[in-house]
Design a protein around this motif. Sequence first.
Motif, mmCIF file in Angstrom:
data_model
loop_
_atom_site.group_PDB
_atom_site.id
_atom_site.type_symbol
_atom_site.label_atom_id
_atom_site.label_comp_id
_atom_site.label_asym_id
_atom_site.label_seq_id
_atom_site.Cartn_x
_atom_site.Cartn_y
_atom_site.Cartn_z
ATOM 1 N N GLN A 9 0.771 -1.149 -0.134
ATOM 2 C CA GLN A 9 -0.334 -0.532 0.224
ATOM 3 C C GLN A 9 0.880 0.978 0.252
ATOM 4 O O GLN A 9 2.321 1.267 0.441
ATOM 5 C CB GLN A 9 -1.129 0.054 1.210
ATOM 6 N N PRO A 10 0.472 2.182 -1.122
ATOM 7 C CA PRO A 10 1.329 3.599 -1.000
ATOM 8 C C PRO A 10 1.350 4.362 0.653
ATOM 9 O O PRO A 10 0.600 3.859 1.458
ATOM 10 C CB PRO A 10 0.314 4.310 -1.707
ATOM 11 N N ARG A 11 2.304 4.468 1.451
ATOM 12 C CA ARG A 11 2.869 4.980 2.348
ATOM 13 C C ARG A 11 3.001 7.126 2.252
ATOM 14 O O ARG A 11 3.628 6.979 1.519
ATOM 15 C CB ARG A 11 3.591 4.923 2.977
ATOM 16 N N THR A 12 2.121 8.069 2.799
ATOM 17 C CA THR A 12 2.173 8.790 2.695
ATOM 18 C C THR A 12 2.745 9.717 4.198
ATOM 19 O O THR A 12 3.080 10.837 3.459
ATOM 20 C CB THR A 12 0.392 9.491 2.138
ATOM 21 N N ASP A 13 2.028 8.746 4.749
ATOM 22 C CA ASP A 13 2.607 9.608 5.820
ATOM 23 C C ASP A 13 4.185 9.211 6.351
ATOM 24 O O ASP A 13 3.951 8.414 6.796
ATOM 25 C CB ASP A 13 1.942 8.951 7.684
ATOM 26 N N LEU A 14 4.894 10.224 6.654
ATOM 27 C CA LEU A 14 6.275 9.683 6.623
ATOM 28 C C LEU A 14 7.092 10.457 8.361
ATOM 29 O O LEU A 14 6.342 10.679 8.435
ATOM 30 C CB LEU A 14 7.654 10.253 5.305
ATOM 31 N N GLY A 15 8.099 9.659 8.338
ATOM 32 C CA GLY A 15 9.208 10.213 9.602
ATOM 33 C C GLY A 15 9.321 8.447 10.166
ATOM 34 O O GLY A 15 8.736 8.415 10.137
ATOM 35 N N LYS A 16 10.493 8.947 11.587
ATOM 36 C CA LYS A 16 10.276 8.229 12.358
ATOM 37 C C LYS A 16 8.960 7.628 13.116
ATOM 38 O O LYS A 16 8.601 6.354 13.562
ATOM 39 C CB LYS A 16 11.788 8.913 12.673
ATOM 40 N N LYS A 17 8.267 8.811 13.676
ATOM 41 C CA LYS A 17 7.195 8.578 14.537
ATOM 42 C C LYS A 17 6.156 7.446 13.494
ATOM 43 O O LYS A 17 5.463 6.240 14.493
ATOM 44 C CB LYS A 17 6.536 9.837 14.853
ATOM 45 N N ALA A 18 5.990 7.705 12.617
ATOM 46 C CA ALA A 18 5.529 7.274 11.899
ATOM 47 C C ALA A 18 5.722 5.625 11.497
ATOM 48 O O ALA A 18 5.154 5.052 11.393
ATOM 49 C CB ALA A 18 5.048 7.821 10.478
ATOM 50 N N ALA A 19 7.251 5.311 10.716
ATOM 51 C CA ALA A 19 7.114 4.099 10.772
ATOM 52 C C ALA A 19 7.506 3.501 12.409
ATOM 53 O O ALA A 19 7.362 1.883 12.222
ATOM 54 C CB ALA A 19 8.252 3.903 10.133
ATOM 55 N N LYS A 20 7.449 4.110 13.106
ATOM 56 C CA LYS A 20 7.622 3.320 14.272
ATOM 57 C C LYS A 20 5.801 2.751 14.921
ATOM 58 O O LYS A 20 5.304 1.457 14.962
ATOM 59 C CB LYS A 20 7.909 3.878 15.337
ATOM 60 N N ALA A 21 5.368 3.600 14.820
ATOM 61 C CA ALA A 21 3.483 3.029 14.938
ATOM 62 C C ALA A 21 3.375 1.784 13.751
ATOM 63 O O ALA A 21 2.599 1.569 13.694
ATOM 64 C CB ALA A 21 2.549 3.699 13.711
ATOM 65 N N LEU A 22 4.155 2.246 12.385
ATOM 66 C CA LEU A 22 3.313 1.436 11.429
ATOM 67 C C LEU A 22 4.116 -0.386 12.097
ATOM 68 O O LEU A 22 3.511 -1.204 11.651
ATOM 69 C CB LEU A 22 3.895 1.359 10.315
ATOM 70 N N ARG A 23 5.234 -0.373 12.335
ATOM 71 C CA ARG A 23 6.035 -1.640 13.316
ATOM 72 C C ARG A 23 5.230 -2.357 14.365
ATOM 73 O O ARG A 23 5.670 -3.330 14.506
ATOM 74 C CB ARG A 23 7.660 -0.896 13.354
ATOM 75 N N LYS A 24 4.519 -1.580 15.082
ATOM 76 C CA LYS A 24 3.497 -1.473 16.590
ATOM 77 C C LYS A 24 2.421 -2.472 16.006
ATOM 78 O O LYS A 24 2.318 -3.443 16.101
ATOM 79 C CB LYS A 24 3.575 -0.402 17.113
ATOM 80 N N GLU A 25 1.800 -2.435 14.562
ATOM 81 C CA GLU A 25 1.303 -3.129 13.643
ATOM 82 C C GLU A 25 1.325 -3.816 13.038
ATOM 83 O O GLU A 25 0.295 -4.497 12.213
ATOM 84 C CB GLU A 25 0.045 -2.031 13.096
ATOM 85 N N ASN A 26 2.847 -4.379 12.979
ATOM 86 C CA ASN A 26 2.939 -5.495 12.931
ATOM 87 C C ASN A 26 3.223 -5.398 10.492
ATOM 88 O O ASN A 26 2.829 -5.925 9.884
ATOM 89 C CB ASN A 26 2.301 -6.918 12.754
ATOM 90 N N LEU A 27 3.972 -4.092 10.359
ATOM 91 C CA LEU A 27 4.025 -3.633 9.613
ATOM 92 C C LEU A 27 5.252 -3.275 8.703
ATOM 93 O O LEU A 27 5.748 -2.512 9.918
ATOM 94 C CB LEU A 27 2.893 -2.513 9.043
ATOM 95 N N ILE A 28 5.235 -2.789 7.513
ATOM 96 C CA ILE A 28 6.978 -2.811 7.383
ATOM 97 C C ILE A 28 7.199 -1.637 6.299
ATOM 98 O O ILE A 28 6.679 -1.708 5.438
ATOM 99 C CB ILE A 28 8.318 -3.646 7.402
ATOM 100 N N PRO A 29 7.479 -0.168 6.613
ATOM 101 C CA PRO A 29 8.076 0.549 5.772
ATOM 102 C C PRO A 29 8.588 -0.059 4.964
ATOM 103 O O PRO A 29 10.042 -0.460 4.974
ATOM 104 C CB PRO A 29 8.800 1.332 6.432
ATOM 105 N N VAL A 30 8.590 0.637 3.833
ATOM 106 C CA VAL A 30 9.218 -0.129 1.893
ATOM 107 C C VAL A 30 9.155 1.510 1.241
ATOM 108 O O VAL A 30 8.803 1.962 1.222
ATOM 109 C CB VAL A 30 8.620 -0.753 1.402
#
Length: 218
Positions: A9-30
Amino acid sequence: MKTYQLSAQPRTDLGKKAAKALRKENLIPVVLNGGQLVDLPYTAALKPGEKIVEIDAEGKKGLITTDLVVKADEVRKLIYTPDIFAIELDVNGEKRMAVLKDLQFHPVKDNVLHMDLLEVNDKKPVTIEVPVKLEGHAEGVKAGGKLNLSMKKIRVRAIYTEIPERVVINVDHLGLGKTLQIGDLHFEGLELMNAKNAVVCAVQLTRAARGAQANADK
C-alpha cells in the motif's frame, strides 16, 4: 528467478514516528527505488506515495521513488531464505516488478525495520547477488583434499528475466591445492561483478593428503 507475489500500500505519512507506529501494527516501511527518470522541475501529478529524488548536483534530473508499506507476515518467505526472487508488487491493483535491494534489522530483536526494493523491467540490467551451487566430484577431493566454498553468492548484472535462481559451477577438474576464481567463470548473458581474482572455491590440502603427497615424493 522465481516470482514472489506481494501486496503493498502507498505510504504518505512519513517520518520516524509514523514508521514506529507502523511497526507496532506488524507492518514494514518500504521504499521502491529505480523508478522513472524525469526532468526537473517536474510538473506532472505524482501518485500516492511517490516523490522525486534529485540525482545530479545541478538539480536537473530526478528519479521517482515510491514509499510503501507491507505486512511483515507476508515477507517472511521472501527474507528468510537463501533463494532470490523477482517480486511482483500489487500496489492498489497496479503490477510492478522489483528485486530486494537491502534490509534493515533491529539490532536486538532481529525483526525487519525497513526494506529497500529496486524496480526492474525487461530493458534495464540490474546487479544482484545469486547463490552458488557446486556440482561434480573434484579431482582434488578424490586425491584426499577438501572442497571449500568461499563465496556462497556471486554478484551478477543482467536483465532480471535472465538471472537464474543460482549459478551452477562444475568442479570435476579442480585439482588438489587449486582454486577457482571469478575470472575463470563464464555464464551466458551474465556479467560477473566481483573482482576477477576473488576465490569462489578451492580444494585444500588435508593432513592426510599432505602425508600421501610426501610419501609419493620419497
